[in-house]
Enzyme design. Structure first.
Site, short mmCIF file in Angstrom:
data_model
loop_
_atom_site.label_atom_id
_atom_site.label_comp_id
_atom_site.label_asym_id
_atom_site.label_seq_id
_atom_site.Cartn_x
_atom_site.Cartn_y
_atom_site.Cartn_z
N HIS A 170 0.76 -1.13 -0.03
CA HIS A 170 -0.30 -0.62 -0.23
C HIS A 170 1.01 1.30 -0.38
CE1 HIS A 170 -3.65 2.56 0.65
NE2 HIS A 170 -2.99 3.09 1.59
N ASP A 185 -3.47 8.97 4.35
CA ASP A 185 -3.18 7.48 3.40
C ASP A 185 -5.57 7.44 3.39
OD1 ASP A 185 -3.92 5.16 3.25
OD2 ASP A 185 -3.12 4.05 5.29
#
Length: 236
Positions: A170, A185
């Protein structure tokens, strides 16, 4: 392990490779002028290697493995009340595997006063259109944006590794806004402040946070750090 980097959505993209060359072509094609900024590999987190990164650093993009521990921490953070500067550009992620693009959008979205985007370009239009939207509205806007989907697809297939939508890593972004280092994020509920920072210390400050994340996953090699640096006058 399936990608965990999205909330349920009909859309899944191929993931971007953590490759500065690919990211540069992607961003330059979308309206970041080549003579304004460029992505560079960060080869290590000790001071000597950080000093090798071209300055000034504008943002840091970090690729890390998704684990049961990181998921637990994300859920825990979602329950904590966070105050972030209203100047922070933040968007949610609803498209599968779009984290690389969203990391780059977070980086550029928090630099629109520092760098001049090509007028009328995709990025120029995207940030002007989404400026007053909330994080979820920005996510929906991206999800419906076919121009970005095509650009992302071209970039995702331009890397050195074969593209697969089954990933367990990620991308997140670190930006300095109003004197604070923010972790951005799209899978989290909002920006996370990591304390005071400045344009001159963002790389070192982000490196400390990244080091802590790496220490939580000592057996993994799936880490990659990329700096987005402003081109200096006269740079080639």
């Amino acid at each position: 392990m399936a990608a965990l980097d999205e909330t349920p959505s009909a859309k899944r993209w191929l993931p971007l490779e953590a490759n500065p060359e690919v990211m540069n072509q992607f961003l330059w094609g979308l309206g970041l002028p080549e003579d304004e900024a460029e992505c560079y590999d960060v080869f290590g987190l000790d001071l000597e290697l950080l000093e090798m990164v071209p300055k000034p650093v504008l943002a840091v993009v970090f690729l890390y493995p998704l684990t049961a521990e990181s998921e637990e921490e994300r859920i825990q953070q979602a329950n904590e009340k966070k105050e972030a500067s209203s100047s922070v550009y933040f968007m949610k992620q609803t498209v599968g595997n779009a984290c690389g693009t969203i990391g780059l959008l977070h980086a550029i979205g928090n630099l629109t006063s520092e760098i001049k985007l090509v007028e009328g370009s995709f990025l120029d239009r995207f940030f002007k259109t989404t400026a007053t939207m909330d994080p979820s509205e920005r996510a929906t806007y991206l999800e419906k944006d076919t121009e970005m989907e095509v650009a992302h697809s071209v970039a995702a297939t331009a890397g050195e590794t074969e593209a697969s939508d089954n990933v367990d890593t990620h991308f997140i972004c670190f930006s300095c806004v109003d004197g604070e280092l923010y972790e951005l994020d799209g899978r989290k509920t909002g920006p996370i402040s990591h304390g005071p920072s400045s344009p001159s210390s963002i790389l070192q400050d982000a490196a400390k946070v990244i080091q802590g994340m790496i220490e939580k996953n000592p057996n993994s090699l799936n880490f990659n750090v990329i700096a987005i640096s402003k081109k200096s006058e006269g740079a080639s």
